[in-house]
Structure formats: structure tokens, C-alpha cells
Design a protein around this motif. Sequence first.
Motif, short mmCIF file in Angstrom:
data_model
loop_
_atom_site.label_atom_id
_atom_site.label_comp_id
_atom_site.label_asym_id
_atom_site.label_seq_id
_atom_site.Cartn_x
_atom_site.Cartn_y
_atom_site.Cartn_z
N TRP A 175 0.55 -1.16 0.12
CA TRP A 175 0.02 0.20 -0.32
C TRP A 175 1.03 1.48 0.06
O TRP A 175 2.04 1.74 1.03
CB TRP A 175 -0.75 -0.05 1.42
N SER A 226 -2.85 -2.44 -2.87
CA SER A 226 -2.98 -1.66 -4.27
C SER A 226 -1.90 -2.80 -5.26
O SER A 226 -2.28 -2.45 -6.61
CB SER A 226 -2.36 -0.66 -3.93
N ARG A 247 -13.45 6.41 2.12
CA ARG A 247 -12.66 7.98 2.66
C ARG A 247 -12.81 7.52 4.63
O ARG A 247 -12.23 9.01 5.29
CB ARG A 247 -13.91 8.41 2.06
N HIS A 248 -13.91 7.02 5.65
CA HIS A 248 -13.50 7.40 6.65
C HIS A 248 -12.26 6.69 7.31
O HIS A 248 -13.06 6.97 8.17
CB HIS A 248 -15.26 6.38 7.24
N VAL A 279 -1.33 7.22 0.44
CA VAL A 279 -2.20 7.40 0.40
C VAL A 279 -3.41 7.05 0.95
O VAL A 279 -3.75 5.66 2.03
CB VAL A 279 -2.17 6.03 -0.83
N GLY A 280 -4.66 7.45 1.04
CA GLY A 280 -5.91 7.54 1.38
C GLY A 280 -6.54 6.98 0.61
O GLY A 280 -6.81 6.46 0.17
N GLY A 281 -7.85 6.94 1.88
CA GLY A 281 -8.66 5.98 1.24
C GLY A 281 -9.94 7.09 0.41
O GLY A 281 -9.84 7.92 0.95
N THR A 282 -10.62 6.42 -0.23
CA THR A 282 -11.31 6.97 -1.13
C THR A 282 -12.80 6.55 -0.69
O THR A 282 -12.72 5.03 -0.62
CB THR A 282 -10.76 7.71 -2.26
N GLY A 283 -13.54 7.08 -1.21
CA GLY A 283 -14.92 6.10 -2.24
C GLY A 283 -15.50 5.69 -0.93
O GLY A 283 -16.08 6.69 0.26
N GLU A 284 -16.27 4.48 -0.01
CA GLU A 284 -16.05 3.93 1.00
C GLU A 284 -15.22 3.45 2.11
O GLU A 284 -15.46 2.88 3.20
CB GLU A 284 -16.62 2.80 0.22
N ASN A 340 -8.75 6.33 8.85
CA ASN A 340 -7.61 7.57 8.30
C ASN A 340 -6.36 5.80 8.62
O ASN A 340 -6.05 5.59 9.62
CB ASN A 340 -7.37 8.09 10.29
#
Length: 237
Positions: free
Chosen positions: A6, A82, A17-18, A10-15, A20
Amino acid sequence: MIRGFWPAGVGGTGELRHLNVPLLAEHSFGGRGKGDVAAGGAGWVVGTAAPHAHVVLEAHDGPPPHEAAGWSDAMETPFLTSRAEIGLTHAIGDDFAGGLKLARPGLQRVRVFRRRISDGHRWLLQFWPVAGIPEAPRFAGRARPAVGAGRGDKRYGPLAMDVLSVALWSPGRHTRAGLARRLLATPEQVREALRYLTRRGLLRVGGAVDGDPTSVIALVPLRPRSQDAAVRWPTAG
């Protein structure tokens, strides 16, 4: 250590996104301490093993049948990768080396089985891709109680790391009773695990920890105070 990959930062997006995601990184969450069985994060899954570990990894397109017979410990956790390939390594910080092809990259669910054998532990880890908001880690079996015998709050450390894993994957509103069911513990043990985490600055709890076990509390994971304060995981042989 099962290592995927990973990218840092790089953070989370979409589902996702909540989440950290930086707090799920190997040298953030993975270096804080150890749960009693396993935990997963962004690019890694780590198991708490005896000096010798016999490990089988399986990749599936969907959830395999839950066959816990013969296994003393059983739990599930999400993890992120990823790349559609994972590999077994010995310690935090080892170079990534692939070996098992996953159905696809992205959010995964891993079911972890463990049992004691004469020279260590035998493990089975089953991976499959999932979509949507990640379900928090959940235990289906424990070989020994969630909290060991003895004095002092250190005996709550392994359960505290399991509570922290739930908080990282599912931050927000929980109850002590719900956490206890998810982790095969008691509400009183969860209360002490929450105190353990707050004293060490790993978690902020909104609401009354000492209140009714069914009362809602808010769990907010916190960034480690310093990398020097991180505790390295023991290695599996």
C-alpha cells in the motif's frame, strides 16, 4: 508477517474515505503492540506466533466455507493491498516478495485460523476480495481467554490491540457490549482495554466508559506520539 503493498501517504476514497489510512500503515498501527492472534492494516497482516510457524495461504474469489473444526483460534479482519499479490515474510520492515496471487487488488477480507502443535503454531489464512464499507475485525474462537490471569494493566494489552483494530477499521459509535461480542470478551474486560488505550494516547473515547455497557461511546484512534514509542512486533520463525 503477510505483506501486500500500500503506497505510503495514499488515503482512502469512496467507501474507504472514513478510514484514517495512515494510522493503518505498517509502522503506525503495526508497530504499536500485539494482539493475541492477528491484525491487518494497509499492506500487511501480522500473526502472533510461536518461534516456529507452519503457514498455509489461500486465495478465493469469495468467502470460503467457514470450517473451524480442528482450529483453536479463529478470527477475520480486513486489509488493504494495491497489488493482487501477497507474500510471507518474517518481520516488520522486510522487503516485499510476492508468492500468492489474489483475485484482485483493493480491499480484502482475511480469515485467520491458528492452533498449537508440538513445535509451534499451524496457521491457515484465507483471502478474498470484498466491496463496500469494511466490516471490523471479529473473533469466532479463542484458545484462551481474551485477558490473561495476573496483576497490572499489561494483561489487557493484547485485547486492547484488538479493540484498537476495531476502532481503526470502524471508527465512530460502538458499545462495550457490542465490542465484547465481537472480540469474545466481557464488557468489563473491554472497559479496562479502553482505559489501557486512552492512558497510552492511542485512542480517544467519547462518552462514559464506566456507564451502561449498552450505552453508545465514540472511538477515535490517535496518531502515535512518536515513532520511537512504537513497539515492534515479534517475528515468526
